[in-house]
Design an enzyme around this catalytic site. Structure first.
Site, PDB file in Angstrom:
ATOM      1  NE  ARG A   1      -5.928  -4.137  16.734  1.00  0.00           N
ATOM      2  CZ  ARG A   1      -5.613  -4.416  15.380  1.00  0.00           C
ATOM      3  NH1 ARG A   1      -4.595  -3.932  14.698  1.00  0.00           N
ATOM      4  NH2 ARG A   1      -6.874  -5.363  15.422  1.00  0.00           N
ATOM      5  CE  LYS A   2      -7.175  -1.433  11.286  1.00  0.00           C
ATOM      6  NZ  LYS A   2      -8.219  -1.910  10.406  1.00  0.00           N
TER       7      LYS A   2
ATOM      8  NE  ARG B   1      -3.437  -0.483   2.237  1.00  0.00           N
ATOM      9  CZ  ARG B   1      -3.767  -1.093   3.778  1.00  0.00           C
ATOM     10  NH1 ARG B   1      -3.697  -0.490   4.402  1.00  0.00           N
ATOM     11  NH2 ARG B   1      -4.151  -1.998   3.501  1.00  0.00           N
TER      12      ARG B   1
ATOM     13  CB  CYS C   1     -13.167  -5.689   4.354  1.00  0.00           C
ATOM     14  SG  CYS C   1     -12.374  -6.780   6.339  1.00  0.00           S
ATOM     15  N   GLY C   2     -15.859  -3.959   4.177  1.00  0.00           N
ATOM     16  CA  GLY C   2     -16.565  -2.532   3.016  1.00  0.00           C
ATOM     17  C   GLY C   2     -17.398  -1.712   3.933  1.00  0.00           C
TER      18      GLY C   2
ATOM     19  N   GLY D   1     -18.758 -10.393   2.701  1.00  0.00           N
ATOM     20  CA  GLY D   1     -18.538 -11.349   2.780  1.00  0.00           C
ATOM     21  C   GLY D   1     -18.818 -11.970   3.888  1.00  0.00           C
TER      22      GLY D   1
HETATM   23  S1  SF4 Z   1     -12.570  -8.732   2.688  1.00  0.00           S
HETATM   24 FE1  SF4 Z   1     -13.389  -9.019   4.481  1.00  0.00          FE
HETATM   25  S2  SF4 Z   1     -15.557  -8.367   5.249  1.00  0.00           S
HETATM   26 FE2  SF4 Z   1     -15.223  -8.829   2.998  1.00  0.00          FE
HETATM   27  S3  SF4 Z   1     -15.435 -11.300   3.667  1.00  0.00           S
HETATM   28 FE3  SF4 Z   1     -12.737 -10.734   4.056  1.00  0.00          FE
HETATM   29  S4  SF4 Z   1     -12.666 -10.101   6.516  1.00  0.00           S
HETATM   30 FE4  SF4 Z   1     -14.966 -10.059   5.758  1.00  0.00          FE
END
Ligand code: SF4
Lengths: 72, 539
Positions: free
Chosen positions: B179-180, B70, B440-441, B435
């Protein structure tokens, strides 16, 4: 790589949470069947099984099972 | 300047903390030439984690030795040589993959250790760096991507972001945080930098002091998403722009010295703020800064979620900035070279990245806009994407993440395509797909959040399914979305969403946003609606 899986199992009128250790998603579903058969005297009437979450098994891993605070 | 690590004597420190005391994360940068020379196998496993401080993560499976890198892009501002350098790295080493992140940074995949020294050299030559892009350190600073051009910003923040970024970059006084740590600095009135989900944010504020109206900042602290989301809260203080760095140092010092280091999962600044509250935090802050004036007014407009599609006037007369959609934030290296060429030809060569994973070409004379837009690349990277496609976000998903229970990136793309074909609305609806529960999204701040799971029915058929969350926003301080009951099989997802949005379309007032609609009709009404949509499918 192995995982710890968290399932919702809908059996008859009730909902049960199950935690399974397996290598992959398919294996986790299969092993859940085995555990269900072992656990209940009579084969349970399973309506639906939902895989909610998996965690990588490093040295330590786990889930909290709280009826009210499911975190999902 | 050396400082005392007050926590070093704590016997309950977690293992990562102990490792960080033994070797500062930034030191890994000095070791990389040796590892590059001697190959991936020469890197001891215990050192893998420290690579984060150099902006490098091992892709899974880690043993294969491929890195994700990154690169920091403070405030999202890139010059032409920087864009070309990044494109070159993606092309020569990263299988052509060029991703824009939700914090305006650039990400590469598939890098190997022997390539890293050359990549560092190339980055350094154009004033870029990946140091601190990951790890327990001040990450890249998010800012207004149109700062300096923005007719609606309170004042230009580019020099301030640079000053703060430069101060923390490779600064070993602040490279061992619990932490971050995510900072944002912006005076865009539409909260383009998502202030409430950063650890600490400087946001636009005005205050009359001694009869004179001063422009400055408010400070919000303690935000962050992930599985335990918090929205940052406003500290009762008004900050003079000249004191931004001083206050940023104070906030970061408080985090460094008082943040929690025993349990890693409770170490983000948000947990300290949740314990202390903002009043106690302000008291501590003033021990460093001296008394600060109380807060002023927030001249804010409606949140734009970092979207800038279309052709817009700049502050500078006769110049325009153009906001383009980058589907799911991913470009090919050749496309990036082409964008640099175009920006050089029509603008001043700059490209700006947005936290909506899109990009902006600034400084284009009004009379050249049409010619620029006729360039073939803008058929894919469009200036006026269809509404759903233009506001669709998804987590990495199954391709790079093995915690994903379902497909996300491709499915989100298909859902958006289908919705754009079947329904037209007078307002955008932001959809985020994830997911798994880790989110994270940024599922929690979406108008409509979609969270995946795997379901096996009575007939033992296995399907992918989603739950729907409605009504998230970062408008007016922010609110997380709420779950509607009911699992939607993946193959019915399009139909169910079309039905739900048709209901929204029929019942909404003109110009009413999805968030306002959810507030007005209430979650129970939407649940009844979803139940009735799902009923025929269930019977
Ligand atoms: S990217 Fe993050 S939200 Fe998506 S499936 Fe993986 S851990 Fe879960």
């Amino acid at each position: 790589m192995a995982y710890l899986y968290r399932f919702d199992v809908s059996i008859g009128e009730k909902n049960v949470i199950a935690v399974i250790y397996a290598d992959d998603d398919e294996g986790a579903f299969q092993h859940l069947d085995v555990e269900l058969e072992k656990f209940y005297l009579k084969e349970p009437d399973v309506n639906e099984i939902t895989l909610r979450e998996k965690k990588r098994i490093v040295k330590k891993s786990g889930f909290i099972l709280d009826e009210d605070e499911k975190g999902w | 300047m050396a400082y005392v690590k007050q926590w070093a004597e704590n016997e309950k420190l977690n293992k990562t903390e102990i490792a960080k005391l033994e070797k500062d994360g930034l030191k890994i940068i000095d070791d990389i030439p040796y590892y590059a020379e001697n190959g991936f196998d020469s890197i001891p496993k215990e050192q893998w984690d420290l690579f984060k401080w150099a902006g490098l993560y091992l892709q899974r499976p880690k043993e294969d030795g491929y890195f994700m890198m990154r690169v920091n892009v403070p405030s999202g501002i890139l010059t032409k040589p920087q864009v070309e350098t990044l494109a070159g790295i993606a092309k020569d080493y990263g299988r052509g993959v060029f991703d824009i992140t939700t914090r305006q940074a650039i990400q590469f995949h598939w890098l190997e250790i022997q390539q890293i020294p050359d990549i560092f050299k190339r980055l350094e030559a154009v004033g870029l760096s990946s140091a601190g892009a990951c790890g327990d350190i001040t990450r890249t600073i998010v800012g207004n991507p149109i700062t300096g051009l923005d007719p609606d910003e309170l004042f230009d923040t580019s020099a301030i972001v640079k000053e703060v970024y430069d101060y923390f970059q490779r600064n070993e006084d602040f490279s061992n945080l619990p932490r971050k740590y995510k900072l944002s600095i912006s005076t865009n009135l539409k909260n383009a930098s998502n202030a409430e989900i950063n650890c600490a944010s400087f946001t636009p504020a005005v205050k009359v002091i001694d009869g004179v109206e001063k422009k400055g900042f408010h400070l919000k602290v303690g935000g962050g998403l992930s599985a335990r989301p918090y929205l940052a809260q406003t500290v009762d203080a008004f900050i003079d722009p000249e004191r931004t760095l001083e206050v940023a140092i104070a906030v970061t010092t408080i985090f460094r010295d008082y943040g929690y280091r025993e349990k890693r999962h409770l170490a983000r600044l948000k947990f300290l703020i949740a314990d202390w509250g903002v009043e106690k935090f302000k008291e501590k802050l003033e021990e460093f800064t001296g008394p600060l004036p109380s807060k002023g007014e927030e001249p804010v407009e409606e949140w734009n979620a970092g979207y800038f599609y279309g052709v817009h006037d700049q502050k500078q007369e006769g110049l325009k900035f153009l906001g383009f959609n980058v589907p799911v934030g991913r470009l090919d290296a050749e496309e990036v070279f082409e964008l640099a060429r175009i920006s050089g030809k029509y603008g001043n060569g700059e490209i700006r990245t947005c936290n909506s994973q899109n990009l902006i070409i600034p400084n284009v004379p009004a009379e050249m806009v049409d010619e620029l837009l006729a360039e073939p690349i803008f058929e894919r990277v469009t200036i006026n994407p269809n509404s759903f496609m233009g506001h669709a976000v998804s987590c990495t998903g199954i391709e790079y993440c093995n915690l994903a229970l379902v497909e996300t990136k491709e499915r989100m793309r298909h859902v958006a395509l289908e919705l754009d074909n079947r329904i037209e609305l007078d307002v955008p609806v932001r959809m985020h797909m994830v997911g798994c529960p880790n989110s994270c999204g940024q599922r929690q701040i979406a108008d409509i959040g979609l969270q995946g799971m795997k379901v096996r029915n009575k007939e033992k058929q296995m399907i992918e399914a989603y739950e729907i969350y409605v009504g998230g926003t970062l408008n007016a301080g922010g609110q997380f979305n709420e779950k509607l009951k009911g699992k939607i099989p993946a193959e019915e997802l399009n139909d169910v969403l079309v039905n739900l949005l048709q209901y929204f379309k029929a019942e909404k007032n003109a110009g009413e946003s999805f968030f306002d609609f959810v507030q007005r009709v209430g979650i129970d009404t939407l649940q009844v609606q979803l139940d009735s949509i799902l009923e025929p499918a269930a019977s």
